[in-house]
Design a protein around this motif. Structure first.
Motif, PDB file in Angstrom:
ATOM      1  N   VAL A  75      77.883 -37.898  36.011  1.00 14.84           N
ATOM      2  CA  VAL A  75      78.694 -37.233  34.987  1.00 14.84           C
ATOM      3  C   VAL A  75      79.999 -36.840  35.660  1.00 14.84           C
ATOM      4  O   VAL A  75      80.011 -36.063  36.619  1.00 14.84           O
ATOM      5  CB  VAL A  75      77.994 -36.004  34.374  1.00 14.84           C
ATOM      6  N   GLU A  76      81.086 -37.422  35.168  1.00 18.95           N
ATOM      7  CA  GLU A  76      82.412 -37.140  35.719  1.00 18.95           C
ATOM      8  C   GLU A  76      83.036 -36.001  34.930  1.00 18.95           C
ATOM      9  O   GLU A  76      83.045 -36.010  33.705  1.00 18.95           O
ATOM     10  CB  GLU A  76      83.293 -38.394  35.622  1.00 18.95           C
ATOM     11  N   ALA A  77      83.503 -35.001  35.654  1.00 15.77           N
ATOM     12  CA  ALA A  77      84.184 -33.857  35.039  1.00 15.77           C
ATOM     13  C   ALA A  77      85.399 -33.524  35.887  1.00 15.77           C
ATOM     14  O   ALA A  77      85.271 -33.279  37.082  1.00 15.77           O
ATOM     15  CB  ALA A  77      83.256 -32.657  34.947  1.00 15.77           C
ATOM     16  N   MET A  78      86.562 -33.556  35.295  1.00 23.91           N
ATOM     17  CA  MET A  78      87.815 -33.218  35.973  1.00 23.91           C
ATOM     18  C   MET A  78      87.994 -34.048  37.247  1.00 23.91           C
ATOM     19  O   MET A  78      88.315 -33.532  38.310  1.00 23.91           O
ATOM     20  CB  MET A  78      87.878 -31.726  36.266  1.00 23.91           C
ATOM     21  N   LYS A  79      87.763 -35.342  37.129  1.00 26.14           N
ATOM     22  CA  LYS A  79      87.951 -36.310  38.219  1.00 26.14           C
ATOM     23  C   LYS A  79      86.958 -36.133  39.369  1.00 26.14           C
ATOM     24  O   LYS A  79      87.143 -36.684  40.434  1.00 26.14           O
ATOM     25  CB  LYS A  79      89.386 -36.269  38.769  1.00 26.14           C
ATOM     26  N   VAL A  80      85.892 -35.362  39.153  1.00 26.62           N
ATOM     27  CA  VAL A  80      84.845 -35.195  40.165  1.00 26.62           C
ATOM     28  C   VAL A  80      83.594 -35.892  39.655  1.00 26.62           C
ATOM     29  O   VAL A  80      83.145 -35.643  38.536  1.00 26.62           O
ATOM     30  CB  VAL A  80      84.548 -33.697  40.432  1.00 26.62           C
ATOM     31  N   MET A  81      83.048 -36.791  40.473  1.00 26.99           N
ATOM     32  CA  MET A  81      81.839 -37.524  40.112  1.00 26.99           C
ATOM     33  C   MET A  81      80.618 -36.714  40.553  1.00 26.99           C
ATOM     34  O   MET A  81      80.429 -36.463  41.743  1.00 26.99           O
ATOM     35  CB  MET A  81      81.826 -38.901  40.771  1.00 26.99           C
ATOM     36  N   ASN A  82      79.823 -36.285  39.583  1.00 25.24           N
ATOM     37  CA  ASN A  82      78.640 -35.473  39.843  1.00 25.24           C
ATOM     38  C   ASN A  82      77.393 -36.332  39.669  1.00 25.24           C
ATOM     39  O   ASN A  82      77.082 -36.773  38.551  1.00 25.24           O
ATOM     40  CB  ASN A  82      78.592 -34.290  38.873  1.00 25.24           C
ATOM     41  N   ALA A  83      76.668 -36.559  40.758  1.00 18.44           N
ATOM     42  CA  ALA A  83      75.441 -37.353  40.696  1.00 18.44           C
ATOM     43  C   ALA A  83      74.353 -36.533  40.026  1.00 18.44           C
ATOM     44  O   ALA A  83      74.098 -35.386  40.397  1.00 18.44           O
ATOM     45  CB  ALA A  83      75.018 -37.758  42.097  1.00 18.44           C
ATOM     46  N   ILE A  84      73.720 -37.129  39.028  1.00 18.61           N
ATOM     47  CA  ILE A  84      72.582 -36.488  38.348  1.00 18.61           C
ATOM     48  C   ILE A  84      71.337 -37.186  38.883  1.00 18.61           C
ATOM     49  O   ILE A  84      71.209 -38.420  38.803  1.00 18.61           O
ATOM     50  CB  ILE A  84      72.686 -36.644  36.815  1.00 18.61           C
ATOM     51  N   THR A  85      70.421 -36.396  39.441  1.00 16.70           N
ATOM     52  CA  THR A  85      69.238 -36.960  40.089  1.00 16.70           C
ATOM     53  C   THR A  85      67.990 -36.741  39.243  1.00 16.70           C
ATOM     54  O   THR A  85      67.926 -35.826  38.422  1.00 16.70           O
ATOM     55  CB  THR A  85      69.031 -36.326  41.474  1.00 16.70           C
ATOM     56  N   ALA A  86      67.016 -37.580  39.489  1.00 13.90           N
ATOM     57  CA  ALA A  86      65.729 -37.472  38.792  1.00 13.90           C
ATOM     58  C   ALA A  86      64.995 -36.239  39.315  1.00 13.90           C
ATOM     59  O   ALA A  86      64.823 -36.087  40.528  1.00 13.90           O
ATOM     60  CB  ALA A  86      64.906 -38.722  39.022  1.00 13.90           C
ATOM     61  N   PRO A  87      64.546 -35.363  38.425  1.00 15.75           N
ATOM     62  CA  PRO A  87      63.818 -34.172  38.887  1.00 15.75           C
ATOM     63  C   PRO A  87      62.396 -34.499  39.325  1.00 15.75           C
ATOM     64  O   PRO A  87      61.791 -33.750  40.090  1.00 15.75           O
ATOM     65  CB  PRO A  87      63.828 -33.254  37.657  1.00 15.75           C
ATOM     66  N   VAL A  88      61.854 -35.606  38.812  1.00 20.30           N
ATOM     67  CA  VAL A  88      60.485 -36.014  39.135  1.00 20.30           C
ATOM     68  C   VAL A  88      60.448 -37.523  39.315  1.00 20.30           C
ATOM     69  O   VAL A  88      61.332 -38.237  38.850  1.00 20.30           O
ATOM     70  CB  VAL A  88      59.488 -35.627  38.004  1.00 20.30           C
ATOM     71  N   ALA A  89      59.407 -38.003  39.963  1.00 18.03           N
ATOM     72  CA  ALA A  89      59.204 -39.450  40.069  1.00 18.03           C
ATOM     73  C   ALA A  89      58.525 -39.919  38.788  1.00 18.03           C
ATOM     74  O   ALA A  89      57.762 -39.189  38.174  1.00 18.03           O
ATOM     75  CB  ALA A  89      58.337 -39.761  41.278  1.00 18.03           C
TER      76      ALA A  89
END
Length: 162
Positions: free
Chosen positions: A124-138
Motif C-alpha cells: 500500500v503506497e501512501a505519500m510516495k512511501v511503499m508499505n509492505a503488507i504481510t500475511a498475519p498467518v500462514a
C-alpha cells in the motif's frame, strides 16, 4: 440665521447634488463623492437587479437535492461484495494498493497460493512511501479483494487467507 445654521449645520447645495446625479447617469458610475473644505457630498445609486439575483438562489436549498442523494447510497451499500470467511487482512492506512513489486511483475499473492506468516502479500503506497503488507498467518489465499492500483481506505479488507 436659524438655530441650525448657527450651530454649524451643513448647507446642502441642491443644484450640486442634481449635477452629481446627472454625472452618475452620464458616466454609468454607481457612486461619486465631492469634498470642498469641511463639506463632503456623496451621491450613490443602487444597481438594479442585484438583490433579485442574490435572493433568487436562496429558496433553492441543498436539502431537497440531498434527500435523493441519500437514497442511492443504500443500494450501493447492499452491492458491496461479501467478504469470505477467514483471516481478513485489512489496510492499515489510506493509499493505493499494488499487488506486485513493479508493473509487469508476478503478484505477491494469488487466489489459491500458499503464503507464510510474515510474507509480503501486497503493497500500500501512501505519500510516495511503499508499505509492505504481510500475511498475519500462514495459509491459502482465499480471495484478493482489491485490484492493482486501486485506492484503498483505512481498515478496508484487502485479502482473505484461510
Amino acid at each position: 440665521m436659524t438655530d441650525k445654521q448657527e450651530k454649524g449645520a451643513m448647507q446642502v447645495d441642491v443644484q450640486l447634488v442634481r449635477d452629481l446625479a446627472a454625472l452618475l447617469d452620464d458616466t454609468n458610475l454607481t457612486e461619486i463623492e465631492v469634498e470642498d473644505g469641511d463639506r463632503k457630498i456623496r451621491v450613490a445609486r443602487k444597481v438594479g437587479g442585484a438583490p433579485a439575483a442574490v435572493y433568487a438562489p436562496a429558496p433553492v436549498a441543498a436539502a431537497p437535492v440531498a434527500a435523493p442523494a441519500v437514497a442511492p447510497a443504500a443500494p450501493a451499500a447492499a452491492a458491496e461484495p461479501a467478504v469470505p470467511a477467514g483471516n481478513v487482512v485489512k489496510s492499515p492506512i489510506v493509499g493505493t494498493a499494488y499487488l506486485s513489486a513493479e508493473p509487469g511483475a508476478a503478484p505477491f499473492a494469488r487466489v489459491g497460493a500458499q503464503v507464510k506468516a510474515g510474507e509480503t502479500i501486497l503493497i500500500v503506497e501512501a505519500m510516495k512511501v511503499m508499505n509492505a503488507i504481510t500475511a498475519p498467518v500462514a495459509g491459502t489465499v482465499k480471495a484478493v479483494l482489491v485490484d492493482n492500483g486501486q485506492p484503498v481506505e483505512y481498515d478496508q479488507p484487502l485479502i482473505v487467507i484461510e
